[in-house]
Design an enzyme around this catalytic site. Structure first.
Site, PDB file in Angstrom:
ATOM      1  N   GLY A  44      12.887  94.132  27.908  1.00 12.30           N
ATOM      2  CA  GLY A  44      13.972  93.346  28.484  1.00 12.30           C
ATOM      3  C   GLY A  44      15.289  93.385  27.735  1.00 12.30           C
ATOM      4  N   GLU A  99      16.640  89.260  21.616  1.00 10.74           N
ATOM      5  CA  GLU A  99      15.733  88.969  22.741  1.00 10.74           C
ATOM      6  C   GLU A  99      16.538  88.833  24.027  1.00 10.74           C
ATOM      7  OE1 GLU A  99      13.069  88.760  24.239  1.00 10.74           O
ATOM      8  OE2 GLU A  99      11.471  87.668  23.233  1.00 10.74           O
ATOM      9  N   ASP A 100      15.894  89.144  25.148  1.00 10.21           N
ATOM     10  CA  ASP A 100      16.561  88.962  26.439  1.00 10.21           C
ATOM     11  C   ASP A 100      16.617  87.479  26.812  1.00 10.21           C
ATOM     12  OD1 ASP A 100      13.792  88.770  26.791  1.00 10.21           O
ATOM     13  OD2 ASP A 100      13.695  90.140  28.492  1.00 10.21           O
ATOM     14  N   ASP A 103      11.912  81.479  26.790  1.00  9.49           N
ATOM     15  CA  ASP A 103      11.410  80.547  27.803  1.00  9.49           C
ATOM     16  C   ASP A 103      10.553  79.488  27.090  1.00  9.49           C
ATOM     17  OD1 ASP A 103      10.542  79.369  30.125  1.00  9.49           O
ATOM     18  OD2 ASP A 103       9.302  81.042  30.794  1.00  9.49           O
ATOM     19  N   LYS A 131      16.479  79.687  28.099  1.00 10.48           N
ATOM     20  CA  LYS A 131      15.985  78.927  29.260  1.00 10.48           C
ATOM     21  C   LYS A 131      15.143  77.792  28.695  1.00 10.48           C
ATOM     22  CE  LYS A 131      12.973  80.651  32.286  1.00 10.48           C
ATOM     23  NZ  LYS A 131      12.429  81.552  33.324  1.00 10.48           N
ATOM     24  N   PHE A 152      13.740  81.810  37.696  1.00  8.12           N
ATOM     25  CA  PHE A 152      13.337  83.134  37.240  1.00  8.12           C
ATOM     26  C   PHE A 152      14.499  84.079  37.472  1.00  8.12           C
ATOM     27  CE2 PHE A 152      11.251  87.228  37.245  1.00  8.12           C
ATOM     28  CZ  PHE A 152      10.381  87.096  36.170  1.00  8.12           C
ATOM     29  N   ASP A 159      13.430  92.067  34.381  1.00  9.17           N
ATOM     30  CA  ASP A 159      12.788  92.624  35.575  1.00  9.17           C
ATOM     31  C   ASP A 159      11.977  91.584  36.345  1.00  9.17           C
ATOM     32  OD1 ASP A 159      10.568  92.334  33.707  1.00  9.17           O
ATOM     33  OD2 ASP A 159       9.440  93.623  35.072  1.00  9.17           O
ATOM     34  N   ARG A 165      15.951  95.873  36.594  1.00  5.56           N
ATOM     35  CA  ARG A 165      16.464  95.944  35.216  1.00  5.56           C
ATOM     36  C   ARG A 165      17.854  96.576  35.159  1.00  5.56           C
ATOM     37  NH1 ARG A 165      12.326  94.720  31.608  1.00  5.56           N
ATOM     38  NH2 ARG A 165      10.267  95.494  32.115  1.00  5.56           N
TER      39      ARG A 165
HETATM   40  P1  5GP Z   1       8.374  83.028  26.196  1.00  3.46           P
HETATM   41  O1  5GP Z   1       7.334  83.489  25.227  1.00  3.46           O
HETATM   42  O2  5GP Z   1       9.603  82.470  25.523  1.00  3.46           O
HETATM   43  O3  5GP Z   1       7.807  82.097  27.217  1.00  3.46           O
HETATM   44  O4  5GP Z   1       8.759  84.280  27.065  1.00  3.46           O
HETATM   45  C1  5GP Z   1       9.726  85.185  26.761  1.00  3.46           C
HETATM   46  C2  5GP Z   1       9.542  86.402  27.638  1.00  3.46           C
HETATM   47  O5  5GP Z   1       9.118  86.044  28.973  1.00  3.46           O
HETATM   48  C3  5GP Z   1      10.854  87.104  27.810  1.00  3.46           C
HETATM   49  O6  5GP Z   1      11.081  88.048  26.787  1.00  3.46           O
HETATM   50  C4  5GP Z   1      10.680  87.756  29.181  1.00  3.46           C
HETATM   51  O7  5GP Z   1      10.001  88.972  29.054  1.00  3.46           O
HETATM   52  C5  5GP Z   1       9.783  86.787  29.951  1.00  3.46           C
HETATM   53  N1  5GP Z   1      10.583  85.860  30.777  1.00  3.46           N
HETATM   54  C6  5GP Z   1      10.697  84.521  30.625  1.00  3.46           C
HETATM   55  N2  5GP Z   1      11.502  83.990  31.564  1.00  3.46           N
HETATM   56  C7  5GP Z   1      11.925  85.032  32.330  1.00  3.46           C
HETATM   57  C8  5GP Z   1      12.812  85.126  33.457  1.00  3.46           C
HETATM   58  O8  5GP Z   1      13.404  84.164  33.957  1.00  3.46           O
HETATM   59  N3  5GP Z   1      12.992  86.381  33.964  1.00  3.46           N
HETATM   60  C9  5GP Z   1      12.381  87.484  33.455  1.00  3.46           C
HETATM   61  N4  5GP Z   1      12.638  88.655  34.056  1.00  3.46           N
HETATM   62  N5  5GP Z   1      11.555  87.440  32.390  1.00  3.46           N
HETATM   63  C10 5GP Z   1      11.335  86.209  31.828  1.00  3.46           C
END
Ligand code: 5GP
Length: 190
Positions: A44, A99-100, A103, A131, A152, A159, A165
């Protein structure tokens, strides 16, 4: 009934580029004279990292990691492993994780702890999108592009099922009754 989705633009390419330029300036100023390694999280963060590094004005090294998560249902991100480790030596270096999107914070918490084992001089975090609504672990971001409360999002490296992407802007996927819209049976809860 099958779920259908439409894309609603959230951040334009111009807004993203402006913010990425600001982040690159701050990072270049803060890391002047230090040995900086950017560690991008695949897939990402690849576009964000590329745009960021092009605008930086200090010497910098670049590496990537890839993480995999396993589990079931809404806890699918519960067990995380490193499927591609960083390859540059990080001991004594200033590491900036790129990081992208953050969450729940589980991925970042795991990655920070895993990179810490190499004894870098410091580890800081730069995320394009924070987020915050579904956060499970507290995360302290040093550089944040945008704060998006929920939903999302796709585009600019992010993606949905390996689609979108390549889009230069960022979109929120929203549910719609339009039968011609994107089918979304496999989408995670928003
Ligand atoms: P976390 O471990 O913080 O829950 O998740 C982080 C990862 O979840 C991000 O690097 C990404 O790959 C995926 N992710 C979380 N939210 C989104 C979103 O809104 N859109 C997309 N495309 N990926 C997300």
């Amino acid at each position: 009934m099958p779920r259908s989705l439409k894309k609603v633009r959230l951040l334009s390419s111009r807004e993203i580029q402006k913010r990425v330029g600001e982040l690159a300036r701050s990072i270049s100023r803060d890391y002047q004279g230090r040995e900086l390694v950017l560690v991008g999280v695949l897939n990402g963060a690849f576009i964000f990292l590329a745009d960021l590094v092009k605008r930086m004005t200090i010497p910098v090294q670049v590496d990537f990691v890839r993480l995999s998560s396993y589990g079931s249902g809404s806890e699918s991100r519960g067990r995380i492993t490193v499927s591609k480790p960083a390859e540059l030596p990080l001991a004594g270096k200033s590491v900036l994780i790129v990081e992208d999107i953050i969450d729940t914070g589980l991925t970042l918490d795991f990655l920070s702890r895993s990179l810490q084992e190499q004894h870098p001089e410091s580890i800081r975090i730069c995320a394009l999108v924070d987020k915050s609504e579904r956060r499970k672990l507290p995360v302290s971001l040093d550089y944040t592009g945008f704060v998006v409360p929920s939903g999302f999002i796709v585009g600019y490296g992010l993606d949905f099922d390996e689609q979108f992407r390549q889009l230069p802007a960022i979109y929120r996927l929203e549910e719609t009754l339009d039968p011609g819209a994107i089918r979304a049976d496999s989408m995670p809860p928003m």
